[in-house]
Design a protein around this motif. Structure first.
Motif, PDB file in Angstrom:
ATOM      1  N   GLY A   6       0.667   5.426   0.272  1.00  0.00           N
ATOM      2  CA  GLY A   6      -0.214   6.549   0.564  1.00  0.00           C
ATOM      3  C   GLY A   6       0.341   7.401   1.673  1.00  0.00           C
ATOM      4  O   GLY A   6       1.547   7.389   1.948  1.00  0.00           O
ATOM      5  N   THR A  12      -5.035   6.152   0.610  1.00  0.00           N
ATOM      6  CA  THR A  12      -4.605   5.972  -0.780  1.00  0.00           C
ATOM      7  C   THR A  12      -5.743   6.373  -1.719  1.00  0.00           C
ATOM      8  O   THR A  12      -6.852   6.691  -1.283  1.00  0.00           O
ATOM      9  CB  THR A  12      -4.222   4.499  -1.049  1.00  0.00           C
ATOM     10  OG1 THR A  12      -5.420   3.716  -1.132  1.00  0.00           O
ATOM     11  CG2 THR A  12      -3.339   3.946   0.063  1.00  0.00           C
ATOM     12  N   VAL A  19       0.862  -1.182   0.000  1.00  0.00           N
ATOM     13  CA  VAL A  19       0.000   0.000   0.000  1.00  0.00           C
ATOM     14  C   VAL A  19       0.896   1.229   0.000  1.00  0.00           C
ATOM     15  O   VAL A  19       1.873   1.286   0.756  1.00  0.00           O
ATOM     16  CB  VAL A  19      -0.935   0.013   1.227  1.00  0.00           C
ATOM     17  CG1 VAL A  19      -1.515   1.400   1.454  1.00  0.00           C
ATOM     18  CG2 VAL A  19      -2.053  -0.993   1.052  1.00  0.00           C
ATOM     19  N   THR A  70       4.248  10.580   2.858  1.00  0.00           N
ATOM     20  CA  THR A  70       4.074   9.433   1.962  1.00  0.00           C
ATOM     21  C   THR A  70       4.864   8.241   2.475  1.00  0.00           C
ATOM     22  O   THR A  70       6.054   8.354   2.765  1.00  0.00           O
ATOM     23  CB  THR A  70       4.531   9.782   0.543  1.00  0.00           C
ATOM     24  OG1 THR A  70       3.764  10.892   0.066  1.00  0.00           O
ATOM     25  CG2 THR A  70       4.335   8.607  -0.399  1.00  0.00           C
ATOM     26  N   CYS A  82       5.286   3.705   2.184  1.00  0.00           N
ATOM     27  CA  CYS A  82       5.028   2.458   1.468  1.00  0.00           C
ATOM     28  C   CYS A  82       5.051   1.337   2.502  1.00  0.00           C
ATOM     29  O   CYS A  82       6.041   1.177   3.221  1.00  0.00           O
ATOM     30  CB  CYS A  82       6.086   2.207   0.399  1.00  0.00           C
ATOM     31  SG  CYS A  82       6.296   3.575  -0.773  1.00  0.00           S
TER      32      CYS A  82
END
Length: 300
Positions: free
Chosen positions: A87, A141, A85, A228, A230
């Motif tokens: 976001g 996201t 994911v 941001t 990951c």
């Protein structure tokens, strides 16, 4: 200790199987006595199993890279291990305050170690304190919100906290009740199994008389709000979030970087693992070839 136990059984069991395969192959193909092959089988088996492990790990990382690219293209994360994911971090309540500088975050880890300042064999580095914390949060996201329901590992290279303050660390230690060091393993098990998105642990030992704060090293990682990130881990679509992984799967891991940077990191990791897999495989083959050559010379 499910992950630790599973990892140890895989290492020892795989090593034994590869070593036995080498023993029986040398006996069947070249008539070598079993007692003569134990040493070479143990050494080559360890190298060979290490190479196979790295090759498998490269395949897992490559699969994660495919999942990261799919996430960048707006795909939903799939159930199970290796889901990705990408976001921004959004909190479901008040953020945490990082111990060493007071910055707001939704997860942190820290470690304080002490170096006695001596050289050579007299030098000792002792870990005094360590801790982890997670506050309820989700990753926002383009395809929705995904909760973090397991305590993640924070990537040291991308989540490292700057501006750590020794005075702040001293205040935190003075105000905190630490579990003793012998509670480390039960607390680690609790961390692996925590599934409610809220967690904290502090483990440590007091400074001794010959220790000085000025010889202590502070390390802190933080998961900052609205940055941001990951996330790679074990995903449950039913719970719409990352959950504790089974023994055979990796724990959730968070990089504080863009998706493009993650793709580059994973590509480098795949190449590094492939290189060392080939190197260990070649070393194992070289040891076996040298043994066979010596054995044939002695029997001829």
């Amino acid at each position: 200790m499910k992950h630790f136990g599973y990892g140890c059984s895989m290492v020892l069991g795989g090593w034994l199987l590869v070593a036995l395969a080498i023993v029986f192959w040398l006996q069947d193909s070249y008539g070598a006595r079993i007692t003569d092959t134990f040493g070479i089988a143990a050494a080559a088996g360890l190298l060979g199993w290490g190479g196979l492990g790295l090759l498998f790990s490269a395949g897992v990382t490559l699969r994660e890279r495919f999942a990261a690219r799919a996430a960048l293209n707006g795909a939903m994360p799939r159930d199970g291990a290796g889901a990705v994911v990408i976001g921004t971090v959004q909190g479901h309540g008040a953020p945490l305050l990082a111990p060493f500088n007071g910055e707001e975050c939704f997860a942190y880890s820290y470690r304080i170690s002490h170096d006695n300042g001596k050289s050579g064999k007299r030098r000792t580095v002792v870990q005094l304190y360590e801790g982890y914390a997670l506050a309820p949060c989700a990753i926002a996201t383009e395809t929705g919100y995904f909760r973090l329901l397991t305590v993640p590992w924070l990537d040291p290279a991308t989540t490292c906290s700057s501006g750590t303050n020794l005075a702040a660390a001293q205040r935190y230690v003075a105000a905190t009740t630490f579990l003793p060091q012998h509670q480390h393993l039960p607390e680690l098990k609790r961390r692996w199994e925590d599934a409610d998105g809220s967690y904290r642990s502090d483990i440590g030992r007091p400074l001794q008389e010959d220790m000085s704060w000025h010889r202590c090293t502070l390390v802190q990682q933080v998961l900052r709000p609205k940055v941001t990130v990951c996330v790679i881990g074990y995903f449950s679509s039913e719970q719409r979030g990352f959950v504790p992984s089974p023994p055979w799967a990796k724990d959730a891991y968070i990089y504080q970087c863009s998706g493009a940077e993650l793709l580059r990191k994973l590509a480098r990791s795949v190449l590094w693992r492939l290189f060392w897999s080939l190197a260990l495989g070649a070393a194992a083959a070289g040891l076996v070839a040298a043994f066979v050559s010596d054995h044939l010379a002695r029997v001829s």
